[in-house]
Write a protein that holds these residues in place. Sequence first.
Motif, PDB file in Angstrom:
ATOM      1  N   SER A  44     -15.532 -14.959  25.043  1.00 11.50           N
ATOM      2  CA  SER A  44     -14.165 -14.794  24.582  1.00 11.50           C
ATOM      3  C   SER A  44     -14.135 -15.051  23.092  1.00 11.50           C
ATOM      4  O   SER A  44     -15.062 -15.616  22.517  1.00 11.50           O
ATOM      5  CB  SER A  44     -13.233 -15.764  25.310  1.00 11.50           C
ATOM      6  OG  SER A  44     -11.889 -15.518  24.971  1.00 11.50           O
ATOM      7  N   TRP A  45     -13.075 -14.594  22.454  1.00  3.54           N
ATOM      8  CA  TRP A  45     -12.891 -14.836  21.030  1.00  3.54           C
ATOM      9  C   TRP A  45     -11.412 -14.695  20.731  1.00  3.54           C
ATOM     10  O   TRP A  45     -10.646 -14.184  21.545  1.00  3.54           O
ATOM     11  CB  TRP A  45     -13.707 -13.863  20.179  1.00  3.54           C
ATOM     12  CG  TRP A  45     -13.293 -12.421  20.338  1.00  3.54           C
ATOM     13  CD1 TRP A  45     -12.286 -11.763  19.683  1.00  3.54           C
ATOM     14  CD2 TRP A  45     -13.855 -11.477  21.242  1.00  3.54           C
ATOM     15  NE1 TRP A  45     -12.199 -10.461  20.111  1.00  3.54           N
ATOM     16  CE2 TRP A  45     -13.156 -10.253  21.072  1.00  3.54           C
ATOM     17  CE3 TRP A  45     -14.899 -11.519  22.171  1.00  3.54           C
ATOM     18  CZ2 TRP A  45     -13.452  -9.113  21.798  1.00  3.54           C
ATOM     19  CZ3 TRP A  45     -15.200 -10.389  22.898  1.00  3.54           C
ATOM     20  CH2 TRP A  45     -14.480  -9.195  22.705  1.00  3.54           C
ATOM     21  N   SER A  46     -11.035 -15.147  19.571  1.00  7.52           N
ATOM     22  CA  SER A  46      -9.653 -14.983  19.143  1.00  7.52           C
ATOM     23  C   SER A  46      -9.650 -14.555  17.684  1.00  7.52           C
ATOM     24  O   SER A  46     -10.569 -14.872  16.931  1.00  7.52           O
ATOM     25  CB  SER A  46      -8.863 -16.291  19.317  1.00  7.52           C
ATOM     26  OG  SER A  46      -9.400 -17.309  18.482  1.00  7.52           O
ATOM     27  N   VAL A  47      -8.622 -13.807  17.319  1.00  8.00           N
ATOM     28  CA  VAL A  47      -8.467 -13.334  15.945  1.00  8.00           C
ATOM     29  C   VAL A  47      -7.066 -13.745  15.497  1.00  8.00           C
ATOM     30  O   VAL A  47      -6.118 -12.955  15.556  1.00  8.00           O
ATOM     31  CB  VAL A  47      -8.664 -11.811  15.841  1.00  8.00           C
ATOM     32  CG1 VAL A  47      -8.545 -11.354  14.390  1.00  8.00           C
ATOM     33  CG2 VAL A  47     -10.021 -11.400  16.415  1.00  8.00           C
ATOM     34  N   PHE A 107     -10.623  -5.838  17.310  1.00  6.83           N
ATOM     35  CA  PHE A 107     -11.079  -7.116  17.854  1.00  6.83           C
ATOM     36  C   PHE A 107      -9.910  -8.021  18.198  1.00  6.83           C
ATOM     37  O   PHE A 107     -10.021  -8.890  19.063  1.00  6.83           O
ATOM     38  CB  PHE A 107     -12.045  -7.794  16.880  1.00  6.83           C
ATOM     39  CG  PHE A 107     -13.482  -7.404  17.087  1.00  6.83           C
ATOM     40  CD1 PHE A 107     -14.381  -8.253  17.708  1.00  6.83           C
ATOM     41  CD2 PHE A 107     -13.941  -6.161  16.671  1.00  6.83           C
ATOM     42  CE1 PHE A 107     -15.690  -7.889  17.911  1.00  6.83           C
ATOM     43  CE2 PHE A 107     -15.255  -5.779  16.866  1.00  6.83           C
ATOM     44  CZ  PHE A 107     -16.138  -6.651  17.489  1.00  6.83           C
ATOM     45  N   ALA A 108      -8.775  -7.831  17.529  1.00  7.75           N
ATOM     46  CA  ALA A 108      -7.585  -8.602  17.862  1.00  7.75           C
ATOM     47  C   ALA A 108      -6.909  -8.081  19.125  1.00  7.75           C
ATOM     48  O   ALA A 108      -6.313  -8.852  19.883  1.00  7.75           O
ATOM     49  CB  ALA A 108      -6.599  -8.579  16.696  1.00  7.75           C
ATOM     50  N   ALA A 109      -7.002  -6.772  19.361  1.00  9.39           N
ATOM     51  CA  ALA A 109      -6.282  -6.156  20.483  1.00  9.39           C
ATOM     52  C   ALA A 109      -7.107  -6.072  21.760  1.00  9.39           C
ATOM     53  O   ALA A 109      -6.553  -6.138  22.865  1.00  9.39           O
ATOM     54  CB  ALA A 109      -5.824  -4.753  20.090  1.00  9.39           C
ATOM     55  N   ALA A 110      -8.415  -5.907  21.640  1.00  6.63           N
ATOM     56  CA  ALA A 110      -9.262  -5.691  22.823  1.00  6.63           C
ATOM     57  C   ALA A 110      -9.407  -6.977  23.636  1.00  6.63           C
ATOM     58  O   ALA A 110      -9.520  -8.075  23.084  1.00  6.63           O
ATOM     59  CB  ALA A 110     -10.635  -5.171  22.402  1.00  6.63           C
ATOM     60  N   THR A 126     -16.766 -13.383  15.099  1.00  7.50           N
ATOM     61  CA  THR A 126     -16.108 -13.787  16.344  1.00  7.50           C
ATOM     62  C   THR A 126     -17.077 -14.415  17.348  1.00  7.50           C
ATOM     63  O   THR A 126     -16.677 -14.730  18.467  1.00  7.50           O
ATOM     64  CB  THR A 126     -15.410 -12.571  16.991  1.00  7.50           C
ATOM     65  OG1 THR A 126     -16.342 -11.500  17.127  1.00  7.50           O
ATOM     66  CG2 THR A 126     -14.232 -12.115  16.150  1.00  7.50           C
ATOM     67  N   GLY A 127     -18.326 -14.576  16.960  1.00  9.43           N
ATOM     68  CA  GLY A 127     -19.281 -15.278  17.808  1.00  9.43           C
ATOM     69  C   GLY A 127     -20.054 -14.425  18.791  1.00  9.43           C
ATOM     70  O   GLY A 127     -20.818 -14.952  19.604  1.00  9.43           O
ATOM     71  N   LEU A 128     -19.893 -13.100  18.740  1.00 10.77           N
ATOM     72  CA  LEU A 128     -20.646 -12.239  19.643  1.00 10.77           C
ATOM     73  C   LEU A 128     -22.076 -12.009  19.160  1.00 10.77           C
ATOM     74  O   LEU A 128     -22.937 -11.614  19.946  1.00 10.77           O
ATOM     75  CB  LEU A 128     -19.942 -10.882  19.786  1.00 10.77           C
ATOM     76  CG  LEU A 128     -18.662 -10.877  20.621  1.00 10.77           C
ATOM     77  CD1 LEU A 128     -18.017  -9.511  20.580  1.00 10.77           C
ATOM     78  CD2 LEU A 128     -18.946 -11.292  22.052  1.00 10.77           C
ATOM     79  N   LEU A 129     -22.302 -12.236  17.886  1.00 11.40           N
ATOM     80  CA  LEU A 129     -23.648 -12.170  17.314  1.00 11.40           C
ATOM     81  C   LEU A 129     -23.876 -13.425  16.486  1.00 11.40           C
ATOM     82  O   LEU A 129     -22.948 -13.888  15.807  1.00 11.40           O
ATOM     83  CB  LEU A 129     -23.797 -10.954  16.385  1.00 11.40           C
ATOM     84  CG  LEU A 129     -24.064  -9.577  16.975  1.00 11.40           C
ATOM     85  CD1 LEU A 129     -24.107  -8.543  15.848  1.00 11.40           C
ATOM     86  CD2 LEU A 129     -25.363  -9.544  17.763  1.00 11.40           C
TER      87      LEU A 129
END
Length: 275
Positions: free
Chosen positions: A9-12, A52-55, A80-83
């Motif tokens: 998960s991540w947040s923008v 990335f904010a909407a998905a 966002t921490g995916l990489l």
Amino acid sequence: MPLGHSTESWSVPDPQRLADLIRLRAVQMVAGPGLGYLGQALSAAEQVAALFAAARPGVDRVVCSPGHYVIALYAAAAETGLLPAGALAGYGQDGSALEAIGTERSPVVDYVCGSLGQGLSAAAGFALSDRMRGRDARTFALVSDGELEEGQVWEAAMFAAHYRLARLTVLVDANNSQVDGPVDSVTTIEPVAAKWASFGWESAELDGHDTAAVLGALAAAGASTRPSVLVCRTSAGHGLDCLPPDTDRHFIKLPPDLAARALAELGGRLAGRDA
């Protein structure tokens, strides 16, 4: 697999800040080898930040049709921490998973096309498959305006409209730039928004560097009963004033002195936002 694993998960909280960070990360990636697809990150930063904010992690899908635009997605993924941030140092290097021109093996998003013009076909396939399986998923596809010269894009557009793939949203990065020069000097593709509308799509035209406008258009597209396209008017040099006027924006060469100025400019802008 949908964008991000189901456990990720991540947040923008600030999409415009993410857009600035995408530009900064992209400059860092290109500064090492001294050249690369920086212009694509500069033009698409707000669109990628909005995506990335909407998905929804583990649910929605993202397709990057122009493979050289993947630099912006790598940058957003690192933020966002995916990489891991350290992975970006391998951008475009021999044997690296982070290819300068992405392929179906590229990490982060669901599909990256090496050959131009094929991404919308993949995105339409994802959208139709998800609907047939009863998945509440949206599919987002990033497409470049140069790709609109490809007939396969319009075949896929007809297909998506015929099947009313309402959960499919396309962002066209309309920066009027391609390897042979301005798009309008190679092929007349305008009026872009009207052409998509004539194919049965919900069509909107907007400033692609206005993060709030992109986010609002993405939200509106999610409520449509037809596939939607956002024609995002952009510039391949946006957000980096230190680039010389005669810079080839398609494949930017970044000697050490210019890289240092670019990093200072973007770092100063971020510091000002955070103050």
